[in-house]
Write an enzyme that holds these catalytic residues in place. Structure first.
Site, PDB file in Angstrom:
ATOM      1  N   TYR A 163     -10.339 -15.148 -45.729  1.00  0.00           N
ATOM      2  CA  TYR A 163      -9.617 -13.872 -45.703  1.00  0.00           C
ATOM      3  C   TYR A 163     -10.559 -12.706 -45.987  1.00  0.00           C
ATOM      4  O   TYR A 163     -11.413 -12.765 -46.869  1.00  0.00           O
ATOM      5  CB  TYR A 163      -8.487 -13.874 -46.746  1.00  0.00           C
ATOM      6  CG  TYR A 163      -7.751 -12.547 -46.781  1.00  0.00           C
ATOM      7  CD1 TYR A 163      -6.689 -12.296 -45.925  1.00  0.00           C
ATOM      8  CD2 TYR A 163      -8.161 -11.521 -47.641  1.00  0.00           C
ATOM      9  CE1 TYR A 163      -6.038 -11.069 -45.926  1.00  0.00           C
ATOM     10  CE2 TYR A 163      -7.513 -10.293 -47.644  1.00  0.00           C
ATOM     11  CZ  TYR A 163      -6.458 -10.067 -46.782  1.00  0.00           C
ATOM     12  OH  TYR A 163      -5.830  -8.857 -46.777  1.00  0.00           O
TER      13      TYR A 163
ATOM     14  N   SER B 262      15.017  20.577 -17.393  1.00  0.00           N
ATOM     15  CA  SER B 262      13.829  21.402 -17.601  1.00  0.00           C
ATOM     16  C   SER B 262      14.238  22.688 -18.310  1.00  0.00           C
ATOM     17  O   SER B 262      15.319  23.228 -18.058  1.00  0.00           O
ATOM     18  CB  SER B 262      13.198  21.727 -16.243  1.00  0.00           C
ATOM     19  OG  SER B 262      12.437  22.916 -16.333  1.00  0.00           O
TER      20      SER B 262
ATOM     21  N   HIS C  64       0.836  -1.221   0.000  1.00  0.00           N
ATOM     22  CA  HIS C  64       0.000   0.000   0.000  1.00  0.00           C
ATOM     23  C   HIS C  64       0.862   1.259   0.000  1.00  0.00           C
ATOM     24  O   HIS C  64       0.444   2.288   0.535  1.00  0.00           O
ATOM     25  CB  HIS C  64      -0.962   0.033   1.190  1.00  0.00           C
ATOM     26  CG  HIS C  64      -1.659  -1.255   1.445  1.00  0.00           C
ATOM     27  ND1 HIS C  64      -2.839  -1.591   0.822  1.00  0.00           N
ATOM     28  CD2 HIS C  64      -1.320  -2.314   2.224  1.00  0.00           C
ATOM     29  CE1 HIS C  64      -3.219  -2.797   1.217  1.00  0.00           C
ATOM     30  NE2 HIS C  64      -2.308  -3.264   2.060  1.00  0.00           N
TER      31      HIS C  64
ATOM     32  N   GLN D  20      -5.611  -6.615 -43.352  1.00  0.00           N
ATOM     33  CA  GLN D  20      -4.479  -5.751 -43.710  1.00  0.00           C
ATOM     34  C   GLN D  20      -4.142  -4.794 -42.568  1.00  0.00           C
ATOM     35  O   GLN D  20      -3.014  -4.326 -42.455  1.00  0.00           O
ATOM     36  CB  GLN D  20      -4.825  -4.960 -44.981  1.00  0.00           C
ATOM     37  CG  GLN D  20      -3.713  -4.057 -45.467  1.00  0.00           C
ATOM     38  CD  GLN D  20      -3.960  -3.574 -46.884  1.00  0.00           C
ATOM     39  OE1 GLN D  20      -4.005  -4.377 -47.824  1.00  0.00           O
ATOM     40  NE2 GLN D  20      -4.154  -2.282 -47.050  1.00  0.00           N
TER      41      GLN D  20
ATOM     42  N   GLU E 149       9.711   7.486 -17.542  1.00  0.00           N
ATOM     43  CA  GLU E 149       8.340   7.990 -17.737  1.00  0.00           C
ATOM     44  C   GLU E 149       7.839   7.690 -19.139  1.00  0.00           C
ATOM     45  O   GLU E 149       6.675   7.327 -19.336  1.00  0.00           O
ATOM     46  CB  GLU E 149       8.288   9.503 -17.492  1.00  0.00           C
ATOM     47  CG  GLU E 149       8.342   9.866 -16.016  1.00  0.00           C
ATOM     48  CD  GLU E 149       8.585  11.355 -15.782  1.00  0.00           C
ATOM     49  OE1 GLU E 149       8.709  11.738 -14.614  1.00  0.00           O
ATOM     50  OE2 GLU E 149       8.674  12.119 -16.753  1.00  0.00           O
TER      51      GLU E 149
HETATM   52  N1  ARG Z   1      -2.146  -6.343 -48.434  1.00  0.00           N
HETATM   53  C1  ARG Z   1      -2.934  -7.476 -48.088  1.00  0.00           C
HETATM   54  C2  ARG Z   1      -2.826  -7.739 -46.550  1.00  0.00           C
HETATM   55  O1  ARG Z   1      -2.019  -7.177 -45.954  1.00  0.00           O
HETATM   56  C3  ARG Z   1      -2.480  -8.636 -48.888  1.00  0.00           C
HETATM   57  C4  ARG Z   1      -3.295  -9.869 -48.746  1.00  0.00           C
HETATM   58  C5  ARG Z   1      -4.268 -10.208 -49.890  1.00  0.00           C
HETATM   59  N2  ARG Z   1      -5.125  -9.152 -50.340  1.00  0.00           N
HETATM   60  C6  ARG Z   1      -6.280  -9.410 -50.962  1.00  0.00           C
HETATM   61  N3  ARG Z   1      -6.968  -8.398 -51.446  1.00  0.00           N
HETATM   62  N4  ARG Z   1      -6.775 -10.606 -51.030  1.00  0.00           N
HETATM   63  O2  ARG Z   1      -3.576  -8.498 -45.964  1.00  0.00           O
END
Ligand code: ARG
Length: 461
Positions: free
Chosen positions: A322, A282, A161, A327, A295
């Protein structure tokens, strides 16, 4: 960075050019060019595999590799012309490859997609960075252990504490930070196992129609295994989340350490001093010598936590497979890697400049009745139950406060007013040295334990 009207590698089905603002909005090459070395390594491994499996000829493979190596040199010597219009690191390199070696360069992307390519690049990059962070953690631990060795028996007040609690050794205090960093290191090693898996061959999302040899590519690139599901491999970024969580914990530890450095250096404590080279002044107050460096480490912790939270949010509710959201994983990762490495570098350099003011530490440890627990333990040895001993010592402390005396300055007759169990051997117990040296068990603060721990830790690093 140029924005020439480069022909898009994906432009076949398009009739109109990309809007210029959209080009700026979608590009990632301004920062993912950092992955160029890994992108080229991945491409070289990929074409070797294409040749081995007879998807391309040996001659074609050699030509592509020669072209990629030339590009690697151009990038290293800053001669490579990056183009925003070519969007990302992958298409920049592929375009220039075709410029350099002609038609055969167009075979590089056979049986591959940018989706498995980027996942591969990040894993290769992160694997190297993890190794680098571990080396830096080792440097900080070594600096802490060296200082702890010098101060294995230096007494300071231990706090709970933020109030004086019990005397401890400064060496023991410093080794607490080593324990935290050891766990940070083992978390990174654990994370590395899941990073070091090859996604190549997953292609866009479903795998490829070519009879590729995924294990061969993985072996060339030093991956331990290959991913087992193409949809998962191109889309999840949990391995980056794990790294960012580990990085956040490193920063949490460094920020706690920073706070202590700042407190120890304050006029109120004056426990330590830092070398001038590691402090700043400073612009208005000529007398100031400020701990801006710790800091800043404390402040930069926020960036790393932010990057972790950003990626968790980027990944939240993304459907398979994906999506371009992914990205956004890179800028935060790069920032976290740079920040953690810089902050560890700070402490590897700063810790050896710490000088300790023994007297201030000792004086502070004397104040605050820090051996009160030792007196209670003494009474327990004489036969009193701990809870009763606690109450007796509470009264002794009350008396000492009222008479403005340290516990060790009370006379035997003063002490005996509170319990006739107290004999003249009590003074050894009330001394700070006695207090620390009797805590001599694994994990305790005794100087002998600090020495034992240092021997163990030196072996572990
Ligand atoms: N620049 C993209 C990324 O960083 C590449 C991967 C594939 N891009 C796509 N349009 N399928 O994820």
């Amino acid at each position: 960075m140029t924005s020439d009207k480069a022909k898009k590698l994906w432009g076949g089905r398009f009739t109109a050019p990309t809007d210029e603002f959209v080009e700026q909005f979608t590009e990632s090459v301004s920062y993912d060019k950092r992955l160029a070395h890994y992108d080229i390594a991945g491409s070289i491994a990929h074409v070797k595999m294409l040749a081995k499996t007879k998807i391309i000829s040996k001659k074609e493979c050699d030509e592509i590799i020669a072209g990629l190596k030339q590009i690697e040199e151009e990038i290293a010597s800053n001669q490579f012309k990056w183009s925003t219009a070519l969007e990302d690191v992958h298409m920049n390199i592929e375009s220039v490859l075709v410029e350099h070696i002609g038609e055969v360069g167009k075979k590089l992307h056979t049986a591959r997609s940018r989706n498995d390519q980027i996942a591969t690049d990040i894993r290769l990059y992160l694997r190297d960075e993890i190794d680098d962070v571990v080396l830096k953690i080792n440097e900080v631990m070594t600096a802490l252990i060296t200082l702890a060795d010098e101060h294995y028996d230096t007494i300071m007040p231990g706090l709970t504490h933020m109030q004086s609690a019990q005397p401890i050794t400064f060496g023991h205090h410093l080794l607490a930070w080593v324990e935290m960093l050891l766990r940070d290191r083992s978390r990174l090693a654990d994370c590395r196992v899941r990073v070091n898996v090859s996604p190549l061959g997953s292609a866009a999302l479903a795998g490829t129609t070519f009879s590729i040899d995924r294990n061969y590519v993985a072996k060339i690139l030093g991956f331990d295994e290959v991913t087992q599901n193409s949809l998962d491999a191109v889309s999840d970024r949990d391995f980056i989340v794990e790294f960012l969580a580990s990085a956040s914990l490193i920063m949490m530890h460094l920020s706690r350490f920073s706070e202590e450095i700042v407190l120890w250096m304050s006029q109120a404590n004056q426990f330590i001093n830092l070398d001038d080279a590691w402090c700043t002044g400073s612009s208005i107050m000529p007398q100031k010598k400020n701990p801006d460096i710790p800091e800043l480490v404390r402040g930069k912790t926020g960036r790393v936590y932010g990057n972790l939270l950003a990626l968790l949010t980027i990944m939240k509710a993304q459907p398979l497979a994906y999506n371009r959201d992914n990205q956004e994983d890179k800028a935060g990762l790069f920032d976290a890697v740079d920040t953690v490495k810089m902050c560890l570098t700070v402490y590897a350099g700063l810790i050896p400049t710490i000088t300790v003011r023994h007297e201030s530490m000792l004086e502070a440890a004397e104040e605050g009745y820090t051996t009160a627990t030792d007196l209670a333990d003494y009474l327990v040895v004489q036969g009193l139950a701990f809870r009763d001993a606690h109450a007796v010592v509470g009264k002794v402390v009350q008396y000492a406060i009222k008479n403005n005396k340290l516990l060790s300055a009370l006379s035997l007759s003063e002490l005996q007013q509170y319990s006739e169990l107290i004999k003249d051997d009590v003074f050894a117990v009330l001394k700070l040295e006695g207090s620390v040296s009797t805590r001599n068990h694994v994990g305790g603060t005794a100087p002998a334990q600090v020495k034992t721990q240092i021997a163990r830790l030196k072996k572990q690093i």
